[in-house]
Scaffold this active site. Sequence first.
Site, PDB file in Angstrom:
ATOM      1  N   GLY A   1       0.872  -1.291  -0.269  1.00 17.27           N
ATOM      2  CA  GLY A   1      -0.332  -0.493   0.118  1.00 17.27           C
ATOM      3  C   GLY A   1       0.953   1.131  -0.340  1.00 17.27           C
ATOM      4  O   GLY A   1       1.929   1.936  -0.715  1.00 17.27           O
TER       5      GLY A   1
ATOM      6  N   CYS B   1       7.038   6.120  14.724  1.00 22.22           N
ATOM      7  CA  CYS B   1       8.371   4.891  14.991  1.00 22.22           C
ATOM      8  C   CYS B   1       9.229   4.039  13.877  1.00 22.22           C
ATOM      9  O   CYS B   1       9.969   4.789  14.117  1.00 22.22           O
ATOM     10  CB  CYS B   1       7.450   4.115  15.757  1.00 22.22           C
ATOM     11  SG  CYS B   1       7.419   4.541  17.723  1.00 22.22           S
TER      12      CYS B   1
HETATM   13  N1  LIG Z   1       4.265   5.960  20.223  1.00 20.09           N
HETATM   14  C1  LIG Z   1       4.849   4.842  19.612  1.00 20.09           C
HETATM   15  O1  LIG Z   1       3.804   3.906  19.288  1.00 20.09           O
HETATM   16  C2  LIG Z   1       5.727   3.948  20.436  1.00 20.09           C
HETATM   17  C3  LIG Z   1       5.797   2.997  20.519  1.00 20.09           C
HETATM   18  C4  LIG Z   1       7.125   2.737  21.418  1.00 20.09           C
HETATM   19  C5  LIG Z   1       7.951   3.287  21.306  1.00 20.09           C
HETATM   20  N2  LIG Z   1       7.796   4.584  21.295  1.00 20.09           N
HETATM   21  C6  LIG Z   1       9.117   5.140  21.533  1.00 20.09           C
HETATM   22  O2  LIG Z   1       8.844   6.112  23.113  1.00 20.09           O
HETATM   23  C7  LIG Z   1       8.901   7.419  23.077  1.00 20.09           C
HETATM   24  C8  LIG Z   1       7.602   8.816  23.412  1.00 20.09           C
HETATM   25  O3  LIG Z   1       6.664   7.879  22.151  1.00 20.09           O
HETATM   26  P1  LIG Z   1       5.617   9.448  22.051  1.00 20.09           P
HETATM   27  O4  LIG Z   1       4.518   8.681  20.807  1.00 20.09           O
HETATM   28  O5  LIG Z   1       4.652   8.468  23.100  1.00 20.09           O
HETATM   29  O6  LIG Z   1       5.767  10.782  22.227  1.00 20.09           O
HETATM   30  P2  LIG Z   1       4.910  12.109  22.360  1.00 20.09           P
HETATM   31  O7  LIG Z   1       5.335  12.735  21.460  1.00 20.09           O
HETATM   32  O8  LIG Z   1       3.446  11.761  22.416  1.00 20.09           O
HETATM   33  O9  LIG Z   1       4.550  12.131  23.638  1.00 20.09           O
HETATM   34  C9  LIG Z   1       6.332  12.705  24.099  1.00 20.09           C
HETATM   35  C10 LIG Z   1       5.835  13.169  25.230  1.00 20.09           C
HETATM   36  O10 LIG Z   1       7.192  13.861  26.808  1.00 20.09           O
HETATM   37  C11 LIG Z   1       7.215  15.124  26.574  1.00 20.09           C
HETATM   38  N3  LIG Z   1       8.531  16.381  27.100  1.00 20.09           N
HETATM   39  C12 LIG Z   1       9.428  15.804  26.014  1.00 20.09           C
HETATM   40  N4  LIG Z   1      10.313  16.587  26.600  1.00 20.09           N
HETATM   41  C13 LIG Z   1      10.521  16.844  27.826  1.00 20.09           C
HETATM   42  C14 LIG Z   1      10.734  16.635  28.952  1.00 20.09           C
HETATM   43  N5  LIG Z   1      12.144  17.362  28.705  1.00 20.09           N
HETATM   44  N6  LIG Z   1      10.394  16.655  30.380  1.00 20.09           N
HETATM   45  C15 LIG Z   1       9.324  16.114  30.853  1.00 20.09           C
HETATM   46  N7  LIG Z   1       8.469  16.284  29.203  1.00 20.09           N
HETATM   47  C16 LIG Z   1       8.504  16.647  28.325  1.00 20.09           C
HETATM   48  C17 LIG Z   1       6.885  15.933  25.652  1.00 20.09           C
HETATM   49  O11 LIG Z   1       5.706  16.949  25.928  1.00 20.09           O
HETATM   50  C18 LIG Z   1       5.165  14.773  25.373  1.00 20.09           C
HETATM   51  O12 LIG Z   1       3.724  14.702  26.460  1.00 20.09           O
HETATM   52  C19 LIG Z   1       9.765   8.010  21.074  1.00 20.09           C
HETATM   53  O13 LIG Z   1      11.244   8.361  21.850  1.00 20.09           O
HETATM   54  C20 LIG Z   1       9.072   6.347  20.673  1.00 20.09           C
HETATM   55  O14 LIG Z   1      10.053   6.580  19.437  1.00 20.09           O
HETATM   56  C21 LIG Z   1       6.917   5.189  21.191  1.00 20.09           C
END
Ligand SMILES: NC(=O)c1ccc[n+]([C@@H]2O[C@H](COP(=O)([O-])OP(=O)(O)OC[C@H]3O[C@@H](n4cnc5c(N)ncnc54)[C@H](O)[C@@H]3O)[C@@H](O)[C@H]2O)c1
Length: 458
Positions: A272, A279
């Site tokens: 697709g 990610c």
């Molecule tokens: N979204 C997914 O499906 C997923 C799955 C596995 C791993 N991850 C990994 O997990 C991590 C987070 O992903 P996400 O999707 O939750 O991101 P997101 O952007 O939804 O959330 C990140 C949060 O961190 C906060 N933040 C940033 N800097 C900060 C600081 N200094 N102090 C406090 N809070 C702070 C932001 O305001 C935000 O609310 C990334 O590294 C991502 O690659 C994501």
Amino acid sequence: MDLCVIGCGYVGLVTGACLAEAGHDVICTDVDSARIAQLNAGQVPIYEHHLDDVLKSARAAGKISYTDDAGDAIRRSEAIFICVGTPPKENGQADLSAIDNVARQIATEALSPKLVIEKSTVPARTGLELRRALNAYSRNSAVTFRVVSNPEFLREGTAVEDFLHPDRIVVGVEDETSAAQMREIYRPILEQKFSCPVHNGACPATADVPLLVTTINSAELIKHASNSFLALKISYANVLADLCEKIGADVNEVTNAMGLDPRIGGQFLQAGLGFGGFCFPKDLQAFVHLAGTVGVDFDILKAAERVNKQRIDRFLEKVHQALWVIKGKRVALLGLAFKANTDDTRFSPALEVAQRLVNEGADVHATDPEAVSRAKAVLPQVTYHEDVYDTLRDAEAALICTDWDEFRNIDWQKAGSLMARRLVIDGRGLCDLQRMRELDFEYFSFGREQLRAHATAR
Ligand SMILES: NC(=O)c1ccc[n+]([C@@H]2O[C@H](COP(=O)([O-])OP(=O)(O)OC[C@H]3O[C@@H](n4cnc5c(N)ncnc54)[C@H](O)[C@@H]3O)[C@@H](O)[C@H]2O)c1
């Protein structure tokens, strides 16, 4: 155990909610104080199946709380989960500035020993740098830090289920004490002892959840290697789709049969518009970058990335071929989120398609079951609808960009009577070819027979 979660995004909220559900006392903090205010007002800032319920019940039980006072959250907990974003830089490298900021905060605010758990996805060797940073920023020599890498494998859309019923839990540690503490944190999940919001107490019997204890470097590598491999699988299916189109084969028939081989497996073989989200694209880039810095050329992953970028061009080629001139034409864009069952539009192929159509002067009307408000913020030039049939009304083409069941179940007879032209360009292969033929649609998708106007009795 008293736990702190730093970063209340997709991963942080699911981690906090599920660990609270599992019986821990969790305090969540975020630099975004509006987000904390929302959470304190009982609103959940993201759409994720079951998350509202888990957060509500954990709050009612007094197991979860939210604060924008990170220092207080850090001081009150024994273990701290870092769940902040690690977005890509221009060169593909992961931007670790949020991790560095958090390290400084933990080091300066902590008054007692802390287990610092890296849950954000980071390149190998970050944990070792994190430990160095914690020690460098600390002003109190009596406070010690142990660092753990605990990569998160949840998938948006099924994140709560994935967290509570994981295939595996990986903990990268430097000492046995950290491993024992992680085992303690995850004990309710390892033993599957919690009240499950997903299955209402009737969870399917599963094998024991393995907790894999590794080095920190291996744990970090496991996450990048897993996501990159899945991305590679998707790109493989996409090249296969192009070949099927040229040869006159059906990609679904091919991948279905391939997937029955347990060595291959059927998941992530859907041809697709390609992968998006927060990610896969960034993890793939960061992994290639990391390999490059140590002199390993991960060419195979560069090819996967290139193939993925070309999917949108291929899709738009189909749109151009079918519509000829785009300018001024009303098109219905079905889907804005990067995949079904989430409101996440970060690096969504659907948004890029929408943007490019807007740039060409199309009159874009769009819908998505959950992602409209996020899309509106970045693409105000599009007209948004709640109802899929309102979106399709008077459209000269329907473009399917996200694999929501709502689009899989569209009544195309009804849609055909509303549209200005019976034309569907299906970037997710959701429609039944035979049905589209019966309804006299022009229908284009990846890797399957294309139903062109001249081939139909119009
Ligand atoms: N979204 C997914 O499906 C997923 C799955 C596995 C791993 N991850 C990994 O997990 C991590 C987070 O992903 P996400 O999707 O939750 O991101 P997101 O952007 O939804 O959330 C990140 C949060 O961190 C906060 N933040 C940033 N800097 C900060 C600081 N200094 N102090 C406090 N809070 C702070 C932001 O305001 C935000 O609310 C990334 O590294 C991502 O690659 C994501």
